[in-house]
Design an enzyme around this catalytic site. Sequence first.
Site, PDB file in Angstrom:
ATOM      1  N   CYS A  65      38.176  40.101  43.897  1.00  0.00           N
ATOM      2  CA  CYS A  65      37.815  40.723  44.949  1.00  0.00           C
ATOM      3  C   CYS A  65      36.400  41.270  44.547  1.00  0.00           C
ATOM      4  O   CYS A  65      35.627  40.675  43.596  1.00  0.00           O
ATOM      5  CB  CYS A  65      38.455  42.228  45.449  1.00  0.00           C
ATOM      6  SG  CYS A  65      40.322  41.782  45.645  1.00  0.00           S
ATOM      7  N   ARG A 102      38.126  42.346  49.761  1.00  0.00           N
ATOM      8  CA  ARG A 102      39.464  41.818  49.211  1.00  0.00           C
ATOM      9  C   ARG A 102      39.514  40.098  49.671  1.00  0.00           C
ATOM     10  O   ARG A 102      39.316  39.829  50.620  1.00  0.00           O
ATOM     11  CB  ARG A 102      40.761  42.476  49.881  1.00  0.00           C
ATOM     12  CG  ARG A 102      42.015  41.970  49.423  1.00  0.00           C
ATOM     13  CD  ARG A 102      43.063  42.407  49.794  1.00  0.00           C
ATOM     14  NE  ARG A 102      44.389  42.213  49.301  1.00  0.00           N
ATOM     15  CZ  ARG A 102      45.444  42.022  49.392  1.00  0.00           C
ATOM     16  NH1 ARG A 102      45.874  42.137  50.792  1.00  0.00           N
ATOM     17  NH2 ARG A 102      46.335  41.432  48.706  1.00  0.00           N
ATOM     18  N   GLU A 108      43.288  39.932  38.516  1.00  0.00           N
ATOM     19  CA  GLU A 108      44.356  39.677  38.187  1.00  0.00           C
ATOM     20  C   GLU A 108      45.192  40.132  37.116  1.00  0.00           C
ATOM     21  O   GLU A 108      44.571  39.914  36.071  1.00  0.00           O
ATOM     22  CB  GLU A 108      44.705  38.176  38.687  1.00  0.00           C
ATOM     23  CG  GLU A 108      44.346  37.358  39.506  1.00  0.00           C
ATOM     24  CD  GLU A 108      44.964  37.995  40.962  1.00  0.00           C
ATOM     25  OE1 GLU A 108      46.059  38.473  40.957  1.00  0.00           O
ATOM     26  OE2 GLU A 108      44.481  37.665  42.172  1.00  0.00           O
ATOM     27  N   ASP A 121      49.896  43.311  42.254  1.00  0.00           N
ATOM     28  CA  ASP A 121      49.806  43.792  40.896  1.00  0.00           C
ATOM     29  C   ASP A 121      48.546  45.106  40.966  1.00  0.00           C
ATOM     30  O   ASP A 121      48.853  45.867  40.002  1.00  0.00           O
ATOM     31  CB  ASP A 121      48.907  42.645  39.966  1.00  0.00           C
ATOM     32  CG  ASP A 121      47.638  42.184  40.664  1.00  0.00           C
ATOM     33  OD1 ASP A 121      47.374  42.406  41.908  1.00  0.00           O
ATOM     34  OD2 ASP A 121      47.057  41.563  40.073  1.00  0.00           O
ATOM     35  N   ILE A 173      33.618  16.581  40.163  1.00  0.00           N
ATOM     36  CA  ILE A 173      32.481  16.126  40.811  1.00  0.00           C
ATOM     37  C   ILE A 173      31.846  15.082  39.907  1.00  0.00           C
ATOM     38  O   ILE A 173      32.168  15.265  38.661  1.00  0.00           O
ATOM     39  CB  ILE A 173      31.567  17.140  41.157  1.00  0.00           C
ATOM     40  CG1 ILE A 173      30.991  18.158  40.253  1.00  0.00           C
ATOM     41  CG2 ILE A 173      32.036  17.980  42.158  1.00  0.00           C
ATOM     42  CD1 ILE A 173      29.695  18.871  40.320  1.00  0.00           C
ATOM     43  N   SER A 202      40.474  26.960  35.211  1.00  0.00           N
ATOM     44  CA  SER A 202      39.601  26.065  34.352  1.00  0.00           C
ATOM     45  C   SER A 202      40.050  25.911  32.985  1.00  0.00           C
ATOM     46  O   SER A 202      40.947  26.552  32.476  1.00  0.00           O
ATOM     47  CB  SER A 202      38.227  26.860  34.775  1.00  0.00           C
ATOM     48  OG  SER A 202      38.068  27.882  33.710  1.00  0.00           O
TER      49      SER A 202
END
Length: 632
Positions: free
Chosen positions: A2, A50, A77, A100, A291, A363
């Site tokens: 957010c 949000r 998170e 959470d 990519i 990632s």
Amino acid sequence: MCGIAGIFHCGTPKPVDPKRVERMTDALAHRGPDGSGVWTAPGVGLGHRRLSVIDLEGSPQPMTSASGRSMLVFNGEIYNFRELRRELGELGARFATDGDSEVILAAWEQWGPACLERLSGMFAFALYDLKDRTLFLARDRFGVKPLFMAPLSDGSLAFASELKGLTAHPLLRREVDPLAVEDFMTWGYVPDHRSVLKGVEKLPAGHYRLLKHDSPPAAPVQWWDIDFSHRHREKPADLSARLLHLLGQAVESRTVADVPLGAFLSGGVDSSSVVALMAQDHREPVNTCSIGFDIAALDETSYARRVAEMFGTNHRERIVDPNDYGAIDQLAGMFDEPFADASALPTWRVCQLARENVTVALSGDGADEAFAGYRRQVFHAREEQVRTILPQALRGPVFGTLGKIWPKADWAPRPLRAKSTFQSLGATGAEGYARALAFTAPEIRAGLYSDPMHSQLGGYRAEKPFLDLMDKAPARSGLDRAQYADLKFWMPGDILTKVDRTSMSVGLEAREPLLDHELVEFAAALPHSARIKGRQGKWLLKHTMERFLPDDVLYRPKQGFVTPIAEWLRGPLASEAMAIASGARISAAGWFDNKRLRAISEDHIAGKSDHSRLLWQLIMLERSLGHLEVSH
């Protein structure tokens, strides 16, 4: 994931205009396209945008605690929120949602600032305690999520997830800090200890601030640090088993989401490891994307495709035009502060591709810093061996002289490009590593600045905070100190800023399982032989993943996202390179010697020298100043 913003009066609790907070959050709409909210009380206002990821309908913000005592706006998170929820429930906490955010509120009311030590995740949040009339600002251990702050002329403190949230406030002064220009010219970004605008601060990673209405603004307090001063004593097989367990836990905890989830897949060690562990735990095929470029030397899609086939992922790839320079202005606006890491362009493109199908993407960021995967770290470890053998009194004159007289030969075979090695060996370990990381060396910067700029700097050199950080690191060796500096300085300033801004610009949540704090704490205590073996960095991680991945994925030379900037600046961007010396904003600021800038541009365009990194820095500085609409 957010965007948050707010206003807090540290003195008299004056009324806060909700429209002013709303304007600040509106500037962050890209971070949270799914909802917005503003809450105000005497002396405080909290705003939120949000992006719904968990408990899609049940966790609007600003959020009040079940007791009604506290209000929260939260970006990030908490991966262990379910475990914390059970523990807090046993202690009497009540919950009205399944997300959470409410767990943070209950944790604060149970443990106060010590609640941070129990949170596993990425976060920046503001929590107002109505009972104690205090504002609690906190940022996660590594600085995955950003938080900017600025004291204003009316006695309030404004804060926001991005600088553009602060610039939406009419009282923010927009004057560039010349020390930040020196920082940017050194590193290619403005580090977390400074902001491009005077008076604006960033809450450092692993820190919090506790503010009260009746007290002067409190300084940030460090609540977490990474410690390299200990060593594991287990056998390699036992270390490998522990590592695999921690990797599995880190990946599994980051796959909790109520929206489509996937992963970036470059075909390198780190992203391939994440995908391998995701595939092991999921019945459904993992969504992956990559990519590539139509220039063979820059393209890794064949490796990504191979890993995708091995694990049966739903793989999507897109070839990006290497001449993607038309996006420069959008990129500058995305980062607010000048940011010269050219891999931001392909990172943005892969985020756009991922967002077409998923809302959350994992990632492989963080492994190079934690496990010693960068070539510069391997070189530094070898140089440190030389420093141990030869005293500084001998090294300084000998290698320092060689570094000055040896020609700079970027075109030559690597063994003949010894100038930087000699310069590094002539210095201390910290000075040598700072030189390895720097975009622009101090002697080059000194020749670029105008006389008025030298006066404004007052002898300040951007390397000083970096050297202090390395010298004070909780570490036992030069390699420890280098990795500590990478995790504390380079990573939040460059890598995490790049991923946060590019992913959030398209409403995508990026998660970094290899930055799980328990995993990084384990890596920090590895013996050198488990980090670097011969010329191979990240040895234990690669060895551990041999059961999942082939050797040509694990042990091929590292390749990151690359863009052909040198060619751009001799071709379609040549006019921009030439205009640098007369750029309206840079010229008006008076920071640089314009004759020197013109000579650098001409030499690059003519092919006499490669000044592409420096010219790219200057172009990004010029564009950023335009977006900030600054005064000088």
